[in-house]
Design a protein around this motif. Structure first.
Motif, PDB file in Angstrom:
ATOM      1  N   ALA A 236       0.771  -1.051  -0.149  1.00 61.08           N
ATOM      2  CA  ALA A 236       0.297  -0.110  -0.471  1.00 61.08           C
ATOM      3  C   ALA A 236       1.204   1.048  -0.310  1.00 61.08           C
ATOM      4  CB  ALA A 236      -0.896  -0.162   1.409  1.00 61.08           C
ATOM      5  N   GLN A 237       1.578   0.982   0.767  1.00 64.87           N
ATOM      6  CA  GLN A 237       2.493   2.497   1.049  1.00 64.87           C
ATOM      7  C   GLN A 237       3.262   2.675  -0.598  1.00 64.87           C
ATOM      8  OE1 GLN A 237       5.483   1.861   3.743  1.00 64.87           O
ATOM      9  NE2 GLN A 237       7.066   4.186   3.131  1.00 64.87           N
ATOM     10  N   GLN A 238       3.372   1.463  -1.274  1.00 63.73           N
ATOM     11  CA  GLN A 238       4.648   1.529  -2.678  1.00 63.73           C
ATOM     12  C   GLN A 238       3.277   2.142  -3.613  1.00 63.73           C
ATOM     13  OE1 GLN A 238       6.379  -2.148  -3.429  1.00 63.73           O
ATOM     14  NE2 GLN A 238       8.004  -2.275  -1.700  1.00 63.73           N
ATOM     15  N   ASN A 239       2.363   1.999  -3.388  1.00 58.56           N
ATOM     16  CA  ASN A 239       1.214   2.381  -4.418  1.00 58.56           C
ATOM     17  C   ASN A 239       0.861   3.471  -4.153  1.00 58.56           C
ATOM     18  OD1 ASN A 239       1.337  -0.497  -5.767  1.00 58.56           O
ATOM     19  ND2 ASN A 239      -0.807  -0.508  -4.100  1.00 58.56           N
ATOM     20  N   SER A 240       1.192   4.215  -3.279  1.00 58.99           N
ATOM     21  CA  SER A 240       0.763   5.561  -2.732  1.00 58.99           C
ATOM     22  C   SER A 240       1.363   6.102  -3.195  1.00 58.99           C
ATOM     23  CB  SER A 240       0.573   5.672  -1.006  1.00 58.99           C
ATOM     24  OG  SER A 240       0.750   6.911  -0.685  1.00 58.99           O
ATOM     25  N   GLU A 241       2.830   5.094  -2.799  1.00 55.96           N
ATOM     26  CA  GLU A 241       4.278   6.946  -2.970  1.00 55.96           C
ATOM     27  C   GLU A 241       3.702   6.815  -5.178  1.00 55.96           C
ATOM     28  OE1 GLU A 241       7.474   4.840  -2.480  1.00 55.96           O
ATOM     29  OE2 GLU A 241       7.640   5.594  -0.138  1.00 55.96           O
ATOM     30  N   LYS A 242       3.773   5.325  -5.476  1.00 49.24           N
ATOM     31  CA  LYS A 242       3.537   5.712  -7.065  1.00 49.24           C
ATOM     32  C   LYS A 242       2.494   6.844  -7.643  1.00 49.24           C
ATOM     33  CE  LYS A 242       5.515   1.193  -7.891  1.00 49.24           C
ATOM     34  NZ  LYS A 242       5.436  -0.453  -9.033  1.00 49.24           N
ATOM     35  N   ALA A 243       1.440   6.729  -7.034  1.00 49.45           N
ATOM     36  CA  ALA A 243      -0.028   7.254  -7.488  1.00 49.45           C
ATOM     37  C   ALA A 243       0.381   9.069  -7.228  1.00 49.45           C
ATOM     38  CB  ALA A 243      -0.752   7.259  -6.134  1.00 49.45           C
ATOM     39  N   THR A 244       1.471   9.023  -5.871  1.00 51.40           N
ATOM     40  CA  THR A 244       1.854  10.805  -5.666  1.00 51.40           C
ATOM     41  C   THR A 244       2.627  10.762  -6.364  1.00 51.40           C
ATOM     42  OG1 THR A 244       1.510  10.357  -3.105  1.00 51.40           O
ATOM     43  CG2 THR A 244       2.401  11.976  -4.053  1.00 51.40           C
ATOM     44  N   GLN A 245       3.525  10.024  -7.239  1.00 52.12           N
ATOM     45  CA  GLN A 245       4.014  10.954  -7.778  1.00 52.12           C
ATOM     46  C   GLN A 245       3.983  11.332  -9.700  1.00 52.12           C
ATOM     47  OE1 GLN A 245       8.104   8.039  -7.769  1.00 52.12           O
ATOM     48  NE2 GLN A 245       8.577   8.417  -6.478  1.00 52.12           N
ATOM     49  N   LEU A 246       3.009  10.062  -9.705  1.00 51.46           N
ATOM     50  CA  LEU A 246       2.000  10.487 -10.622  1.00 51.46           C
ATOM     51  C   LEU A 246       1.518  11.644 -10.476  1.00 51.46           C
ATOM     52  CD1 LEU A 246       1.139   6.888 -11.852  1.00 51.46           C
ATOM     53  CD2 LEU A 246       3.194   7.760 -12.842  1.00 51.46           C
ATOM     54  N   THR A 247       1.055  11.666 -10.260  1.00 48.64           N
ATOM     55  CA  THR A 247       0.249  13.469  -9.572  1.00 48.64           C
ATOM     56  C   THR A 247       0.996  14.606  -9.495  1.00 48.64           C
ATOM     57  OG1 THR A 247      -1.341  11.904  -8.497  1.00 48.64           O
ATOM     58  CG2 THR A 247      -1.683  14.573  -7.938  1.00 48.64           C
ATOM     59  N   LYS A 248       1.969  14.177  -9.632  1.00 47.68           N
ATOM     60  CA  LYS A 248       2.668  15.254  -9.127  1.00 47.68           C
ATOM     61  C   LYS A 248       2.776  16.121 -10.539  1.00 47.68           C
ATOM     62  CE  LYS A 248       4.723  15.552  -4.222  1.00 47.68           C
ATOM     63  NZ  LYS A 248       5.475  15.417  -3.650  1.00 47.68           N
ATOM     64  N   GLN A 249       3.719  14.162 -11.433  1.00 45.53           N
ATOM     65  CA  GLN A 249       3.574  14.672 -12.595  1.00 45.53           C
ATOM     66  C   GLN A 249       2.857  15.423 -13.923  1.00 45.53           C
ATOM     67  OE1 GLN A 249       5.506  11.273 -14.423  1.00 45.53           O
ATOM     68  NE2 GLN A 249       5.345  12.087 -16.079  1.00 45.53           N
ATOM     69  N   PHE A 250       2.042  14.658 -13.436  1.00 43.51           N
ATOM     70  CA  PHE A 250       0.326  15.290 -14.300  1.00 43.51           C
ATOM     71  C   PHE A 250       0.502  16.836 -13.637  1.00 43.51           C
ATOM     72  CE2 PHE A 250      -1.140  10.831 -14.677  1.00 43.51           C
ATOM     73  CZ  PHE A 250      -0.656  10.857 -16.027  1.00 43.51           C
ATOM     74  N   GLY A 252       2.629  18.256 -12.434  1.00 46.85           N
ATOM     75  CA  GLY A 252       3.632  20.252 -13.251  1.00 46.85           C
ATOM     76  C   GLY A 252       3.497  19.543 -14.352  1.00 46.85           C
ATOM     77  N   GLU A 253       2.921  18.548 -16.112  1.00 45.26           N
ATOM     78  CA  GLU A 253       2.952  18.792 -16.797  1.00 45.26           C
ATOM     79  C   GLU A 253       2.154  20.131 -17.241  1.00 45.26           C
ATOM     80  OE1 GLU A 253       3.449  14.618 -18.666  1.00 45.26           O
ATOM     81  OE2 GLU A 253       5.266  14.913 -18.102  1.00 45.26           O
ATOM     82  N   TYR A 254       0.603  19.931 -16.920  1.00 50.21           N
ATOM     83  CA  TYR A 254      -0.222  20.951 -17.462  1.00 50.21           C
ATOM     84  C   TYR A 254       0.090  22.052 -16.938  1.00 50.21           C
ATOM     85  CZ  TYR A 254      -2.975  16.835 -18.751  1.00 50.21           C
ATOM     86  OH  TYR A 254      -3.364  15.193 -19.308  1.00 50.21           O
ATOM     87  N   THR A 255       0.388  22.225 -15.864  1.00 46.03           N
ATOM     88  CA  THR A 255       0.220  23.164 -15.115  1.00 46.03           C
ATOM     89  C   THR A 255       1.867  24.550 -16.257  1.00 46.03           C
ATOM     90  OG1 THR A 255       0.717  22.927 -12.979  1.00 46.03           O
ATOM     91  CG2 THR A 255       1.929  24.981 -13.566  1.00 46.03           C
ATOM     92  N   ALA A 256       2.659  23.221 -16.992  1.00 52.18           N
ATOM     93  CA  ALA A 256       3.977  23.879 -17.787  1.00 52.18           C
ATOM     94  C   ALA A 256       3.316  24.561 -19.130  1.00 52.18           C
ATOM     95  CB  ALA A 256       4.320  23.144 -17.634  1.00 52.18           C
ATOM     96  N   LYS A 257       2.491  23.883 -19.406  1.00 49.55           N
ATOM     97  CA  LYS A 257       1.937  24.155 -21.039  1.00 49.55           C
ATOM     98  C   LYS A 257       0.518  24.876 -20.666  1.00 49.55           C
ATOM     99  CE  LYS A 257       1.731  18.934 -22.473  1.00 49.55           C
ATOM    100  NZ  LYS A 257       0.727  18.040 -22.661  1.00 49.55           N
TER     101      LYS A 257
END
Length: 318
Positions: A236-250, A252-257
């Motif tokens: 659960a911790q690993q999946n939570s970290e992955k979800a957090t990273q993907l959310t931050k990435q998305f 950041g990308e949409y903010t830059a665009k």
């Protein structure tokens, strides 16, 4: 005659001194001692409830009864409850009570009437005690105090189970209620009472006789559950970290665009409006483009007062 009496006394002494009689006497003495120990166990426990309230002396009593520390007393209590359940099931206790009442009263009334008729003195009168038995205030207060403690025992235990003071006990009660919900459809109430009594008395006995084996199995089960729980927490911790990273990435990308689109659209629209309206850029303006400022003082003309006659309309000042 004397020889027969002496032979009878000898046989009675031999019977009293026989191994069977000695064994019965020993068992009777042990039973009396265990019942005394069980009765003496009614004392307030030193450990209070989770709320800090003191428990009742029936907590110690039932704990001692169900722990089989006094096996003869516990067995007697279990057999007595089972006998009471079967009596209620197969005997009509209400009718039996009425029958016993009219039979006893019939005997006493008949004996009284027959005695007064034959002997001029009733037989029931001769058996009557000189003073009727009464319940003393101390005995009644003690009985009321025991009833009060017993009621509080059930009230406190119900709340301790409801608020999960002991998770294992609350879990066992929940499982028992779950099975009772389905068993009540096919098992009568007296059968449920018999099953509950048997589990309550024989469950601790089975655990006490097989304590090492049961503790080992429970320890093993707890280790397995702990390992599985740790794996689930890690996953659960690993999946939570992955979800957090993907959310931050998305994000950041949409903010830059979005910033890029805003920076491209705003200057172009501003320059387009300036050239469309024919205005010059602020950096291209010069002093010659503006008229010179006046050097002389501003002269004002004197104000002539106007006299208004009565009946004439007052001129408007513009």
């Amino acid at each position: 005659m004397a020889d027969d009496y002496s032979n009878g006394s000898t046989n009675l002494d031999a019977l009293k001194n026989s191994p069977v009689a000695q064994n019965v006497a020993d068992q009777h003495a042990k039973t009396v001692d265990e019942l005394s120990n069980l009765s003496a166990s009614r004392r307030t426990p030193s450990t209070p409830a989770a709320t800090g309230q003191p428990l009742t002396h029936y907590h110690s009593f039932f704990s001692e009864l169900l722990s089989w520390n006094n096996p003869r007393a516990s067995a007697i209590a279990y057999l007595s409850i089972v006998a009471a359940i079967f009596s209620v099931r197969y005997l009509d206790m209400l009718r039996l009570g009425f029958k016993l009442t009219w039979m006893v009263l019939g005997v006493t009334v008949t004996a009284e009437v027959a005695g007064k008729t034959v002997l001029n003195q009733g037989l029931a009168t001769q058996l009557r005690p000189r003073k009727y038995y009464t319940v003393s205030k101390e005995t009644l207060d003690s009985a009321i105090g025991d009833v009060h403690e017993l009621v509080n025992f059930f009230v406190i235990e119900a709340q301790r189970i409801l608020f999960a003071e002991n998770v294992y006990v609350s879990g066992l009660v929940a499982i028992a209620a779950f099975f009772a919900y389905y068993l009540v459809k096919i098992v009568p109430y007296w059968g449920l009472a018999l099953i509950a009594t048997t589990l309550a008395f024989l469950g601790p006995l089975v655990y006490k006789t097989n304590k090492e084996f049961i503790d080992a199995q429970l320890h093993r089960a707890s280790e397995i559950i702990g390992a599985q729980t740790a794996q689930l927490k890690t996953a659960a911790q690993q999946n939570s970290e992955k979800a957090t990273q993907l959310t931050k990435q998305f994000v950041g990308e949409y903010t830059a665009k979005a910033q890029t689109l805003v920076s491209k659209a705003t200057p172009a629209s501003l320059h387009g409006e300036e050239h469309t309206n024919g205005h010059a850029n602020k950096s291209e303006l010069r002093d010659a483009d503006f008229p010179p400022a006046p050097q002389a003082d501003i002269q004002t003309e004197p104000v002539v007062p106007v006299t208004v006659k009565s009946g004439e309309q007052q001129p408007l000042l513009i």
